[in-house]
Scaffold this motif. Sequence first.
Motif, PDB file in Angstrom:
ATOM      1  N   ASP A  40       0.854  -1.183   0.000  1.00  0.00           N
ATOM      2  CA  ASP A  40       0.000   0.000   0.000  1.00  0.00           C
ATOM      3  C   ASP A  40       0.887   1.229   0.000  1.00  0.00           C
ATOM      4  N   ALA A  41       0.755   2.051  -1.042  1.00  0.00           N
ATOM      5  CA  ALA A  41       1.588   3.240  -1.201  1.00  0.00           C
ATOM      6  C   ALA A  41       0.868   4.439  -0.596  1.00  0.00           C
ATOM      7  N   LEU A  42       1.385   4.924   0.527  1.00  0.00           N
ATOM      8  CA  LEU A  42       0.769   6.024   1.265  1.00  0.00           C
ATOM      9  C   LEU A  42       1.667   7.252   1.191  1.00  0.00           C
ATOM     10  N   GLY A  43       1.197   8.291   0.533  1.00  0.00           N
ATOM     11  CA  GLY A  43       2.011   9.490   0.407  1.00  0.00           C
ATOM     12  C   GLY A  43       1.196  10.656  -0.106  1.00  0.00           C
ATOM     13  N   PHE A  44       1.919  11.653  -0.619  1.00  0.00           N
ATOM     14  CA  PHE A  44       1.311  12.857  -1.170  1.00  0.00           C
ATOM     15  C   PHE A  44       1.783  13.049  -2.609  1.00  0.00           C
ATOM     16  N   SER A  45       1.268  14.081  -3.243  1.00  0.00           N
ATOM     17  CA  SER A  45       1.648  14.349  -4.635  1.00  0.00           C
ATOM     18  C   SER A  45       3.159  14.464  -4.805  1.00  0.00           C
ATOM     19  N   ARG A  46       3.833  15.012  -3.806  1.00  0.00           N
ATOM     20  CA  ARG A  46       5.289  15.186  -3.916  1.00  0.00           C
ATOM     21  C   ARG A  46       6.041  13.857  -3.984  1.00  0.00           C
ATOM     22  N   HIS A  47       5.369  12.764  -3.636  1.00  0.00           N
ATOM     23  CA  HIS A  47       6.007  11.451  -3.660  1.00  0.00           C
ATOM     24  C   HIS A  47       5.783  10.698  -4.969  1.00  0.00           C
ATOM     25  N   LEU A  48       4.993  11.242  -5.869  1.00  0.00           N
ATOM     26  CA  LEU A  48       4.581  10.474  -7.045  1.00  0.00           C
ATOM     27  C   LEU A  48       5.754  10.025  -7.907  1.00  0.00           C
ATOM     28  N   ASP A  49       6.698  10.915  -8.192  1.00  0.00           N
ATOM     29  CA  ASP A  49       7.825  10.538  -9.052  1.00  0.00           C
ATOM     30  C   ASP A  49       8.650   9.424  -8.421  1.00  0.00           C
ATOM     31  N   ASN A  50       8.890   9.525  -7.123  1.00  0.00           N
ATOM     32  CA  ASN A  50       9.685   8.497  -6.465  1.00  0.00           C
ATOM     33  C   ASN A  50       8.944   7.166  -6.381  1.00  0.00           C
ATOM     34  N   PHE A  51       7.642   7.224  -6.168  1.00  0.00           N
ATOM     35  CA  PHE A  51       6.876   5.975  -6.176  1.00  0.00           C
ATOM     36  C   PHE A  51       6.952   5.318  -7.555  1.00  0.00           C
ATOM     37  N   LEU A  52       6.865   6.110  -8.593  1.00  0.00           N
ATOM     38  CA  LEU A  52       6.969   5.551  -9.948  1.00  0.00           C
ATOM     39  C   LEU A  52       8.314   4.850 -10.120  1.00  0.00           C
ATOM     40  N   THR A  53       9.367   5.448  -9.609  1.00  0.00           N
ATOM     41  CA  THR A  53      10.693   4.822  -9.679  1.00  0.00           C
ATOM     42  C   THR A  53      10.706   3.487  -8.946  1.00  0.00           C
ATOM     43  N   VAL A  54      10.141   3.458  -7.753  1.00  0.00           N
ATOM     44  CA  VAL A  54      10.098   2.218  -6.972  1.00  0.00           C
ATOM     45  C   VAL A  54       9.290   1.145  -7.691  1.00  0.00           C
ATOM     46  N   PHE A  55       8.156   1.529  -8.253  1.00  0.00           N
ATOM     47  CA  PHE A  55       7.306   0.550  -8.937  1.00  0.00           C
ATOM     48  C   PHE A  55       7.999  -0.003 -10.176  1.00  0.00           C
ATOM     49  N   ARG A  56       8.723   0.849 -10.888  1.00  0.00           N
ATOM     50  CA  ARG A  56       9.467   0.373 -12.061  1.00  0.00           C
ATOM     51  C   ARG A  56      10.568  -0.599 -11.649  1.00  0.00           C
ATOM     52  N   ARG A  57      11.227  -0.318 -10.539  1.00  0.00           N
ATOM     53  CA  ARG A  57      12.305  -1.188 -10.066  1.00  0.00           C
ATOM     54  C   ARG A  57      11.782  -2.545  -9.598  1.00  0.00           C
ATOM     55  N   ASN A  58      10.525  -2.577  -9.190  1.00  0.00           N
ATOM     56  CA  ASN A  58       9.936  -3.795  -8.623  1.00  0.00           C
ATOM     57  C   ASN A  58       8.673  -4.166  -9.390  1.00  0.00           C
ATOM     58  N   PRO A  59       8.816  -4.579 -10.642  1.00  0.00           N
ATOM     59  CA  PRO A  59       7.637  -4.813 -11.482  1.00  0.00           C
ATOM     60  C   PRO A  59       6.742  -5.946 -10.986  1.00  0.00           C
ATOM     61  N   GLY A  60       7.279  -6.836 -10.160  1.00  0.00           N
ATOM     62  CA  GLY A  60       6.465  -7.933  -9.637  1.00  0.00           C
ATOM     63  C   GLY A  60       5.717  -7.587  -8.364  1.00  0.00           C
TER      64      GLY A  60
END
Length: 263
Positions: A117-137
Motif C-alpha cells: 500500500d503506497a501512502l504518500g502525497f503528490s510530492r512522492h509520485l515521481d519516487n513511487f513511480l521509480t520504486v514501482f518500475r524497479r519492482n515490477p512484480g
Amino acid sequence: MPADDPVLSRSYRPADLAPQLDGAGFEATVLVQAAPTPDETEYLLGIADACPTVAKVVGWIDFERPDQRARLERFAAHPKFAGIRPMIQDIADVDWMLRADVQWAFAAAGDLDLTFDALGFSRHLDNFLTVFRRNPGLRVVVDHAMKPRIRDRGTAADDFSAWAAGMAAIARETQAFCKLSGLVTEAEPGWTIEALKPTVDHLLDTFGPRRLMFGSDWPVCRLRTEYAGWVSAAEALTADLGATDRAEIFGGTAARFYRIGRR
C-alpha cells in the motif's frame, strides 16, 4: 493519531464497524495499519482471527531493519495477512523510499507475493513511480489516490495538474491499482460532490474500474463525514458507470487485489 482529537483518539472495534458494513451492504473489510509498529499488526491479526468480516490485514514492518525479514515471513504465513504499508506520508525525507537500506523490504514483499500500500502525497509520485518500475512484480495499490489537495483547488497552492500527470504516469507505466478513498479529508469541511468530481473522473479515466477500489478510510473519514456519507458520495460520483463497472469498484477490484476468498 493525535492524542486529543475527539474523533480519532478513541478505540474503534469490530462492533463499531459492523453496522457501517451492514448499512452499506459490504460483506467484509480490510484492516490497514495506522501505527508504525509491528505490535499493531499483531493486534490487527488477532482481530482478524476473531472476526469473520475482517478478510485481510495490511500491516507494518520496519523497512530500515533488514533483520525484520523473518518477522515479515511469519506475518506472510498468516492466512489473513495481505501485505505491508510504510507510513511514507509521515517521513520528512521525500527520497526515503529510494534509500539503499530500505530496498530489501520492497524486494521481500515481491518475493513473498505480498501487497504494498503506497501512502504518500503528490510530492512522492515521481519516487513511487521509480520504486514501482524497479519492482515490477510488486502488487501495488495507491492509497487515497495519493491525497490530492482538493481543498487548494483554484488557489496558488493548487497542484491538480502535477498530481494528475503523476497519477496518469503510474497508471500508464505500471500495473498499480488505486483506492477511491480519503478524498473527503483532503477537501474543505463543507465539501461537495462537485468539488470531488474532477479528481474521481481523472482516476476513472486513467486507472479504470478494474484497477480502482472503494475504500472507506473509516474512522478517519469521520473528520468530514460518516461511513454512509462517503459511500453515498462515492456512489454518486460513479453513477454514470454500468452495473459491472460499479461492482468492480465497490468490491470486485479489492477482492482480486487482496485475494479475498483465496490465498
